[in-house]
Design a protein around this motif. Structure first.
Motif, PDB file in Angstrom:
ATOM      1  N   ALA A 316       0.827  -1.207   0.000  1.00 42.45           N
ATOM      2  CA  ALA A 316       0.000   0.000   0.000  1.00 42.45           C
ATOM      3  C   ALA A 316       0.865   1.262   0.000  1.00 42.45           C
ATOM      4  O   ALA A 316       1.911   1.317   0.646  1.00 42.45           O
ATOM      5  CB  ALA A 316      -0.926   0.002   1.215  1.00 42.45           C
ATOM      6  N   VAL A 317       0.409   2.272  -0.740  1.00 39.65           N
ATOM      7  CA  VAL A 317       1.191   3.494  -0.897  1.00 39.65           C
ATOM      8  C   VAL A 317       0.365   4.734  -0.546  1.00 39.65           C
ATOM      9  O   VAL A 317      -0.862   4.724  -0.589  1.00 39.65           O
ATOM     10  CB  VAL A 317       1.719   3.645  -2.338  1.00 39.65           C
ATOM     11  N   ILE A 318       1.106   5.778  -0.195  1.00 36.96           N
ATOM     12  CA  ILE A 318       0.541   7.121  -0.059  1.00 36.96           C
ATOM     13  C   ILE A 318       0.917   7.898  -1.306  1.00 36.96           C
ATOM     14  O   ILE A 318       2.077   7.882  -1.749  1.00 36.96           O
ATOM     15  CB  ILE A 318       1.109   7.855   1.172  1.00 36.96           C
ATOM     16  N   ILE A 319      -0.056   8.584  -1.882  1.00 34.06           N
ATOM     17  CA  ILE A 319       0.170   9.488  -3.008  1.00 34.06           C
ATOM     18  C   ILE A 319       0.049  10.902  -2.446  1.00 34.06           C
ATOM     19  O   ILE A 319      -0.989  11.246  -1.874  1.00 34.06           O
ATOM     20  CB  ILE A 319      -0.866   9.292  -4.122  1.00 34.06           C
ATOM     21  N   ARG A 320       1.080  11.704  -2.587  1.00 39.64           N
ATOM     22  CA  ARG A 320       0.999  13.060  -2.041  1.00 39.64           C
ATOM     23  C   ARG A 320       1.562  14.069  -3.030  1.00 39.64           C
ATOM     24  O   ARG A 320       2.348  13.731  -3.922  1.00 39.64           O
ATOM     25  CB  ARG A 320       1.715  13.166  -0.697  1.00 39.64           C
ATOM     26  N   SER A 321       1.159  15.318  -2.847  1.00 40.90           N
ATOM     27  CA  SER A 321       1.659  16.430  -3.649  1.00 40.90           C
ATOM     28  C   SER A 321       2.440  17.374  -2.752  1.00 40.90           C
ATOM     29  O   SER A 321       2.038  17.643  -1.623  1.00 40.90           O
ATOM     30  CB  SER A 321       0.505  17.192  -4.295  1.00 40.90           C
ATOM     31  N   VAL A 322       3.549  17.856  -3.275  1.00 43.22           N
ATOM     32  CA  VAL A 322       4.394  18.805  -2.563  1.00 43.22           C
ATOM     33  C   VAL A 322       4.449  20.080  -3.391  1.00 43.22           C
ATOM     34  O   VAL A 322       4.799  20.044  -4.576  1.00 43.22           O
ATOM     35  CB  VAL A 322       5.811  18.237  -2.356  1.00 43.22           C
ATOM     36  N   PHE A 323       4.070  21.190  -2.773  1.00 42.28           N
ATOM     37  CA  PHE A 323       4.008  22.453  -3.510  1.00 42.28           C
ATOM     38  C   PHE A 323       5.281  23.262  -3.304  1.00 42.28           C
ATOM     39  O   PHE A 323       5.849  23.309  -2.219  1.00 42.28           O
ATOM     40  CB  PHE A 323       2.787  23.263  -3.079  1.00 42.28           C
ATOM     41  N   GLY A 324       5.689  23.917  -4.398  1.00 41.11           N
ATOM     42  CA  GLY A 324       6.902  24.727  -4.398  1.00 41.11           C
ATOM     43  C   GLY A 324       7.595  24.576  -5.728  1.00 41.11           C
ATOM     44  O   GLY A 324       7.467  23.557  -6.414  1.00 41.11           O
ATOM     45  N   GLY A 325       8.292  25.606  -6.166  1.00 37.58           N
ATOM     46  CA  GLY A 325       8.959  25.548  -7.466  1.00 37.58           C
ATOM     47  C   GLY A 325       8.160  26.282  -8.521  1.00 37.58           C
ATOM     48  O   GLY A 325       7.018  26.701  -8.309  1.00 37.58           O
ATOM     49  N   TRP A 326       8.743  26.397  -9.696  1.00 30.01           N
ATOM     50  CA  TRP A 326       8.139  27.232 -10.737  1.00 30.01           C
ATOM     51  C   TRP A 326       6.827  26.680 -11.253  1.00 30.01           C
ATOM     52  O   TRP A 326       5.948  27.437 -11.674  1.00 30.01           O
ATOM     53  CB  TRP A 326       9.132  27.392 -11.894  1.00 30.01           C
ATOM     54  N   ASP A 327       6.636  25.348 -11.244  1.00 31.19           N
ATOM     55  CA  ASP A 327       5.399  24.791 -11.778  1.00 31.19           C
ATOM     56  C   ASP A 327       4.413  24.402 -10.692  1.00 31.19           C
ATOM     57  O   ASP A 327       3.400  23.773 -10.964  1.00 31.19           O
ATOM     58  CB  ASP A 327       5.683  23.594 -12.692  1.00 31.19           C
ATOM     59  N   GLY A 328       4.688  24.775  -9.451  1.00 31.72           N
ATOM     60  CA  GLY A 328       3.691  24.650  -8.396  1.00 31.72           C
ATOM     61  C   GLY A 328       3.774  23.408  -7.555  1.00 31.72           C
ATOM     62  O   GLY A 328       3.765  23.482  -6.335  1.00 31.72           O
ATOM     63  N   SER A 329       3.848  22.242  -8.172  1.00 34.48           N
ATOM     64  CA  SER A 329       3.763  21.015  -7.386  1.00 34.48           C
ATOM     65  C   SER A 329       4.598  19.907  -7.997  1.00 34.48           C
ATOM     66  O   SER A 329       4.928  19.931  -9.181  1.00 34.48           O
ATOM     67  CB  SER A 329       2.308  20.537  -7.277  1.00 34.48           C
ATOM     68  N   SER A 330       4.921  18.945  -7.163  1.00 39.52           N
ATOM     69  CA  SER A 330       5.467  17.665  -7.615  1.00 39.52           C
ATOM     70  C   SER A 330       4.699  16.578  -6.885  1.00 39.52           C
ATOM     71  O   SER A 330       4.233  16.791  -5.760  1.00 39.52           O
ATOM     72  CB  SER A 330       6.968  17.561  -7.323  1.00 39.52           C
ATOM     73  N   SER A 331       4.536  15.438  -7.508  1.00 41.96           N
ATOM     74  CA  SER A 331       3.744  14.349  -6.932  1.00 41.96           C
ATOM     75  C   SER A 331       4.629  13.140  -6.683  1.00 41.96           C
ATOM     76  O   SER A 331       5.540  12.842  -7.481  1.00 41.96           O
ATOM     77  CB  SER A 331       2.588  13.984  -7.861  1.00 41.96           C
ATOM     78  N   HIS A 332       4.344  12.437  -5.586  1.00 37.10           N
ATOM     79  CA  HIS A 332       5.228  11.356  -5.145  1.00 37.10           C
ATOM     80  C   HIS A 332       4.417  10.197  -4.572  1.00 37.10           C
ATOM     81  O   HIS A 332       3.293  10.386  -4.096  1.00 37.10           O
ATOM     82  CB  HIS A 332       6.197  11.865  -4.073  1.00 37.10           C
ATOM     83  N   VAL A 333       5.017   9.032  -4.617  1.00 38.54           N
ATOM     84  CA  VAL A 333       4.443   7.824  -4.021  1.00 38.54           C
ATOM     85  C   VAL A 333       5.411   7.326  -2.956  1.00 38.54           C
ATOM     86  O   VAL A 333       6.618   7.251  -3.190  1.00 38.54           O
ATOM     87  CB  VAL A 333       4.207   6.736  -5.089  1.00 38.54           C
ATOM     88  N   GLN A 334       4.860   6.976  -1.801  1.00 37.60           N
ATOM     89  CA  GLN A 334       5.671   6.427  -0.713  1.00 37.60           C
ATOM     90  C   GLN A 334       4.945   5.229  -0.114  1.00 37.60           C
ATOM     91  O   GLN A 334       3.737   5.298   0.124  1.00 37.60           O
ATOM     92  CB  GLN A 334       5.890   7.478   0.381  1.00 37.60           C
ATOM     93  N   PRO A 335       5.634   4.124   0.132  1.00 37.08           N
ATOM     94  CA  PRO A 335       4.981   3.009   0.818  1.00 37.08           C
ATOM     95  C   PRO A 335       4.458   3.444   2.189  1.00 37.08           C
ATOM     96  O   PRO A 335       5.152   4.141   2.933  1.00 37.08           O
ATOM     97  CB  PRO A 335       6.093   1.971   0.947  1.00 37.08           C
ATOM     98  N   VAL A 336       3.236   3.047   2.506  1.00 34.17           N
ATOM     99  CA  VAL A 336       2.671   3.374   3.817  1.00 34.17           C
ATOM    100  C   VAL A 336       3.572   2.835   4.926  1.00 34.17           C
ATOM    101  O   VAL A 336       3.818   3.509   5.935  1.00 34.17           O
ATOM    102  CB  VAL A 336       1.249   2.799   3.951  1.00 34.17           C
ATOM    103  N   SER A 337       4.066   1.622   4.757  1.00 38.56           N
ATOM    104  CA  SER A 337       4.902   1.006   5.793  1.00 38.56           C
ATOM    105  C   SER A 337       6.146   1.834   6.078  1.00 38.56           C
ATOM    106  O   SER A 337       6.568   1.963   7.239  1.00 38.56           O
ATOM    107  CB  SER A 337       5.299  -0.415   5.374  1.00 38.56           C
ATOM    108  N   ARG A 338       6.727   2.437   5.027  1.00 38.59           N
ATOM    109  CA  ARG A 338       7.941   3.232   5.227  1.00 38.59           C
ATOM    110  C   ARG A 338       7.642   4.481   6.047  1.00 38.59           C
ATOM    111  O   ARG A 338       8.410   4.858   6.934  1.00 38.59           O
ATOM    112  CB  ARG A 338       8.557   3.613   3.881  1.00 38.59           C
ATOM    113  N   MET A 339       6.498   5.130   5.751  1.00 42.62           N
ATOM    114  CA  MET A 339       6.154   6.322   6.519  1.00 42.62           C
ATOM    115  C   MET A 339       5.893   5.986   7.978  1.00 42.62           C
ATOM    116  O   MET A 339       6.346   6.672   8.891  1.00 42.62           O
ATOM    117  CB  MET A 339       4.919   7.004   5.931  1.00 42.62           C
TER     118      MET A 339
END
Length: 358
Positions: A316-339
């Motif tokens: 299972a993964v978390i999908i999240r968006s991180v805002f900042g930078g010229w285009d506004g956001s970047s999107s990432h996937v992280q395993p729930v277990s790792r978090m």
């Protein structure tokens, strides 16, 4: 902008109808044993956020799609508007819950659900969402590219007043079949949302109360035509297969909108109990940048506890968006277990620790 008093009355009226359904009391709408009852059982009292969030403000939303494609199954949980449908089309879950602190998001999801029911193809769905005429004949358009559909919508004028009123009548009738109790204020909100899509069309942008859209917010056109890192147009409306998968879940009431706080005491907890009773497991949760606000409010640890209690697949993964930078956001996937492991080890003390450890 609604005054504080009017907003409180709206929330009270909406919550009153929702609680009436949960208690089995008359609320002006027919009771549904499935879809509406689940919404009532899983939802919490609504909160407030200063945005309409009709569409995503995440230009980066397709960056994660290649990582989501797989064997399918499991349960998806997400926040916000129709960006969820693209993630659902990639993941192919058996069930999805769209959990948002704003009751307005539940109302928006009811609008989307009604349009899926009233549309047999992508071009019909978009034409009705944007208040344009669908092409005639419709045969053959299921193979159209999203570029061709967008070109049609660009050429098609908005529906005349009579046709638009008839469309709104059909939409409201379809929404009423859900059995979800809606106040006059709720119905007016849904009407306002639909008319924003119609008025702004493909140029619609994410809007926050009291300030104009930021320059990096994508238009609806840009979201529809966007490509994933492999160069594929991967919005759920880019190909008929993705649209039909989401439509099939909608038709079987397997996409459940829920009013709730990810860090709250009930919504995620109740979803977890439901999954356990069905023997189902979480496969992905999309949080956008909600975690940033949870840290600001000192509530992130409660979200982490809610997440840890959900029955989940080991992948299972978390999908999240991180805002900042010229285009506004970047999107990432992280395993729930790792978090959760990082949380347990004390390595996550703030939002930057969270996004830095992805």
């Amino acid at each position: 902008m609604l005054s504080i008093r009017v907003r409180r009355l709206a929330i009270a009226a909406s919550l009153g109808g929702l609680l009436a359904l949960s208690a089995g009391l008359p609320a002006g709408q027919p009771r549904a044993d499935g879809f509406a009852a689940q919404i009532a059982a899983l939802s919490e009292p609504p909160g407030y956020f200063d945005t309409d969030n009709l569409i995503s403000n995440e230009r980066s939303y397709l960056e994660v799609v290649p990582a989501l494609r797989g064997p399918g199954g499991g349960v998806y949980i997400g926040v916000g508007p129709d960006q969820n449908f693209t993630y659902i089309a990639a993941l192919r879950p058996s069930t999805a819950f769209i959990v948002d602190i704003r009751r307005d998001n539940l109302l928006l999801q009811l609008l989307f659900k009604s349009l899926f029911a009233l549309s047999t193809t992508r071009v019909e769905y978009l034409a009705q969402l944007l208040g344009r005429s669908a092409p005639a004949p419709i045969d053959g358009w299921h193979k159209a590219t999203i570029d061709e559909i967008v070109r049609h919508l660009d050429r098609a004028p908005p529906l005349a007043d009579g046709a638009l009123d008839a469309l709104r009548t059909r939409v409201n009738a379809q929404i009423s079949r859900s059995g979800v109790p809606l106040s006059a204020i709720d119905l007016a909100t849904i009407d306002r949302f639909h008319r924003r899509f119609i008025a702004d069309g493909l140029e619609l942008r994410f809007h926050s109360t009291g300030r104009p859209p930021r320059s990096y917010y994508p238009t609806y056109r840009e979201l529809l035509l966007a490509r994933d890192p492999s160069g594929v147009q991967a919005n759920c409306l880019a190909a008929e297969e993705g649209f039909q998968f989401v439509r099939s879940l909608q038709s079987r009431d397997r996409i459940i909108p829920v009013t709730g706080d990810l860090s709250g005491p009930h919504a995620l907890v109740a979803i977890g109990r439901l999954l356990s009773s069905r023997g189902e497991r979480l496969s992905a949760i999309y949080t956008s940048n909600v975690e940033q606000y949870l840290f600001r409010g000192g509530r992130f640890s409660r979200f982490a506890a809610n997440l840890a209690a959900l029955p989940r697949d080991e992948r299972a993964v978390i999908i999240r968006s991180v805002f900042g930078g010229w285009d506004g956001s970047s999107s990432h996937v992280q395993p729930v277990s790792r978090m959760l492991e990082a949380m347990s080890a004390g390595r996550v003390r703030g939002y930057h620790d969270l996004i830095g450890g992805r």
